[in-house]
Motif scaffolding. Sequence first.
Motif, PDB file in Angstrom:
ATOM      1  N   ALA A  27       9.903  31.246  20.790  1.00 19.35           N
ATOM      2  CA  ALA A  27      10.551  32.373  21.464  1.00 19.35           C
ATOM      3  C   ALA A  27      11.484  31.889  22.572  1.00 19.35           C
ATOM      4  O   ALA A  27      12.607  32.381  22.720  1.00 19.35           O
ATOM      5  N   GLY A  28      11.016  30.900  23.337  1.00 14.55           N
ATOM      6  CA  GLY A  28      11.832  30.373  24.426  1.00 14.55           C
ATOM      7  C   GLY A  28      13.089  29.684  23.927  1.00 14.55           C
ATOM      8  O   GLY A  28      14.183  29.870  24.480  1.00 14.55           O
ATOM      9  N   LEU A  29      12.961  28.907  22.867  1.00 19.12           N
ATOM     10  CA  LEU A  29      14.120  28.197  22.315  1.00 19.12           C
ATOM     11  C   LEU A  29      15.120  29.158  21.688  1.00 19.12           C
ATOM     12  O   LEU A  29      16.334  29.013  21.854  1.00 19.12           O
ATOM     13  N   ALA A  30      14.627  30.158  20.956  1.00 14.95           N
ATOM     14  CA  ALA A  30      15.527  31.140  20.345  1.00 14.95           C
ATOM     15  C   ALA A  30      16.315  31.885  21.411  1.00 14.95           C
ATOM     16  O   ALA A  30      17.522  32.141  21.261  1.00 14.95           O
ATOM     17  N   HIS A  32      17.015  30.756  24.488  1.00 11.80           N
ATOM     18  CA  HIS A  32      17.931  29.822  25.138  1.00 11.80           C
ATOM     19  C   HIS A  32      19.169  29.566  24.290  1.00 11.80           C
ATOM     20  O   HIS A  32      20.293  29.501  24.804  1.00 11.80           O
ATOM     21  N   LEU A  33      18.979  29.427  22.977  1.00 10.18           N
ATOM     22  CA  LEU A  33      20.100  29.116  22.081  1.00 10.18           C
ATOM     23  C   LEU A  33      20.926  30.338  21.727  1.00 10.18           C
ATOM     24  O   LEU A  33      22.114  30.234  21.437  1.00 10.18           O
ATOM     25  N   GLY A  34      20.272  31.473  21.661  1.00  8.79           N
ATOM     26  CA  GLY A  34      20.955  32.675  21.214  1.00  8.79           C
ATOM     27  C   GLY A  34      20.916  32.852  19.710  1.00  8.79           C
ATOM     28  O   GLY A  34      21.569  33.741  19.168  1.00  8.79           O
ATOM     29  N   PHE A  35      20.170  32.034  19.017  1.00  5.46           N
ATOM     30  CA  PHE A  35      19.956  32.190  17.576  1.00  5.46           C
ATOM     31  C   PHE A  35      18.639  31.512  17.200  1.00  5.46           C
ATOM     32  O   PHE A  35      18.034  30.795  17.991  1.00  5.46           O
ATOM     33  N   GLY A  36      18.223  31.760  15.972  1.00  7.34           N
ATOM     34  CA  GLY A  36      16.922  31.276  15.520  1.00  7.34           C
ATOM     35  C   GLY A  36      15.906  32.399  15.535  1.00  7.34           C
ATOM     36  O   GLY A  36      15.995  33.337  16.347  1.00  7.34           O
ATOM     37  N   ALA A  37      14.924  32.331  14.634  1.00 10.90           N
ATOM     38  CA  ALA A  37      13.902  33.370  14.536  1.00 10.90           C
ATOM     39  C   ALA A  37      12.842  33.170  15.619  1.00 10.90           C
ATOM     40  O   ALA A  37      12.290  32.072  15.734  1.00 10.90           O
ATOM     41  N   VAL A 385      10.991  18.730  20.047  1.00  8.43           N
ATOM     42  CA  VAL A 385      11.658  20.032  20.053  1.00  8.43           C
ATOM     43  C   VAL A 385      12.261  20.326  18.687  1.00  8.43           C
ATOM     44  O   VAL A 385      12.227  21.464  18.206  1.00  8.43           O
ATOM     45  N   ARG A 386      12.786  19.308  18.036  1.00  5.32           N
ATOM     46  CA  ARG A 386      13.400  19.520  16.728  1.00  5.32           C
ATOM     47  C   ARG A 386      12.392  20.084  15.731  1.00  5.32           C
ATOM     48  O   ARG A 386      12.743  20.894  14.869  1.00  5.32           O
ATOM     49  N   ASP A 387      11.126  19.658  15.823  1.00  5.50           N
ATOM     50  CA  ASP A 387      10.107  20.189  14.920  1.00  5.50           C
ATOM     51  C   ASP A 387       9.968  21.701  15.088  1.00  5.50           C
ATOM     52  O   ASP A 387       9.802  22.438  14.108  1.00  5.50           O
ATOM     53  N   VAL A 388      10.049  22.181  16.330  1.00  6.05           N
ATOM     54  CA  VAL A 388       9.981  23.620  16.585  1.00  6.05           C
ATOM     55  C   VAL A 388      11.226  24.306  16.039  1.00  6.05           C
ATOM     56  O   VAL A 388      11.153  25.393  15.449  1.00  6.05           O
ATOM     57  N   LEU A 389      12.380  23.669  16.212  1.00  3.71           N
ATOM     58  CA  LEU A 389      13.625  24.254  15.712  1.00  3.71           C
ATOM     59  C   LEU A 389      13.590  24.411  14.199  1.00  3.71           C
ATOM     60  O   LEU A 389      14.085  25.404  13.662  1.00  3.71           O
ATOM     61  N   VAL A 390      13.010  23.438  13.508  1.00  5.61           N
ATOM     62  CA  VAL A 390      12.857  23.569  12.054  1.00  5.61           C
ATOM     63  C   VAL A 390      12.053  24.809  11.719  1.00  5.61           C
ATOM     64  O   VAL A 390      12.371  25.559  10.790  1.00  5.61           O
TER      65      VAL A 390
END
Length: 535
Positions: A27-30, A32-37, A385-390
Amino acid sequence: MARLRNHWGWGWEDEALAPDQLRAAAAGLAQHLGFGAPEPEPAVPLERVVLPDSRLRAPASAREGLFADDLPTRVRHTYGRAYRDVVRGFRGRFDHPPDLVARPRDEREVEQVLEWAAGAGAAVIPFGGGTSVVGGVEARVAGAYAGAVSLDLTALDRVLEVDPVSRAARIEGGILGPALEAGLAPHGLTLRHYPQSFQFSTLGGWIVTRAGGHFATLQTHVDDLVESVRAITPVGLWESRRLPGSGAGPSPDRLLLGSEGTLGIVTEAWLRVRPKPVHRAGRAVRFATFEQGGAALRALAQSGLHPENCRLIDAREAALTFAGDGSAALLVLGFESAHEPVDGRLASALALCREAGGTWEERAEGARGGAVGSWREAFLRAPYVRDVLVAIGVLSETFETAITWDRFDGFVSAVREAVGTAVREQCGEGLVTCRVTHVYPDGAAPYFTVVAPVARGEEVERWDAIKQVAGEAILAAGGTITHHHAVGRDHRPWYDRQRPEPFAEALRGAKSAVDPAGILNPGVLLGPSGPARAR
């Protein structure tokens, strides 16, 4: 009980995020980036992975424990840790698994594995820490091989000897970065070679991939730290004489450096070590534009000041890593010494930065605080972090290169524009950021990061299309396909075009001489390959 690596992602299995931690991070990464589920997809668990049956059977004469063919071991030796590897592992897709995994405990067992594999017509894929990001450890081999053996060197993990007079140490090739430093620490010494994969990569892996490390100037690659190398080839021992330097013909060490396991198995090396630094000074310098920061980098690289840390991060990456607000490029500048204060060198470097338009806070910014600390922490945590992004449907991958200063600004602009266009075509939106990791008097090493939303199930296809554009843009603008990530199987198409053909023929000749059956890492550097045909 030995700790196990995550079977698909970065780090130890027992360090994997719990479901509630994963959801919070997603949730935090999505946001921050403005995209992603914001709701992460779960990875396919190891118990649901299916592999084809092994095509090979371990020789009856092998010592107990030398070979393994159980599913978890084969899975953990299928991939490196490139984005395309992590995505496939996340989805439970393990293409080209090794048929056997061999874990030799001494040089004699290395010899036994190579001798048996040559007779069996099996490919041998050297495997250190398994952190390759270019397909260097994947058993993706062409030719009529009877199967593939992953040769895990991590049992060769000792600091064998320390020479404090010459400041050198004899170290086994399978040792991981932290264990290497721990072995030198009682002597007050350090190798001070810290690639981003330091925690899980091996000395032998660093040598055969010409890994880039801690120092941004002078001793940028492990090449500069190697005094001599000892390797086992299918036809015998390859060991260079331990010397500070030699003009006796082409260097045996230089040929093994960057050989990526195609010429021999590195079992030991003498490395140049140094006293641990006690004097440090640094600043985070901000520039209105990346081009201004580049001018400062060039001045620093040509000044003779030799900063140990000299990394320029563009404004978008600074914001992405919480090291800035996106309004300025950030230069992470640092000096260190075991012998004398470095404040004078820092003051001279800051004067050069001021001439290029740089500004900074007068108080020192330590490596673990402020903008420098934020970027450093993001750098170290990036693989996790990349693992979470995947898991949230975000493509995150990097590529790096090098170029001379006279072409630097135009090169970065051209590559960023070409890759940015490809990202929009493949993903609709996304970011392409750039930092400079190493600098030389005649040029620098730009390092690009791509972050973009991607439809689940299309990750590998989309990234491969973007990577194709990146490789073409780099070669068209005069850069190298890799500065420190190695060639592997993924960079072969561009490497083949970059190297001179007479050199390629010479390399084929060397390969044929030391590996006549063509079993060592076929398809890396040279190919197509097949048993008894190393061309």
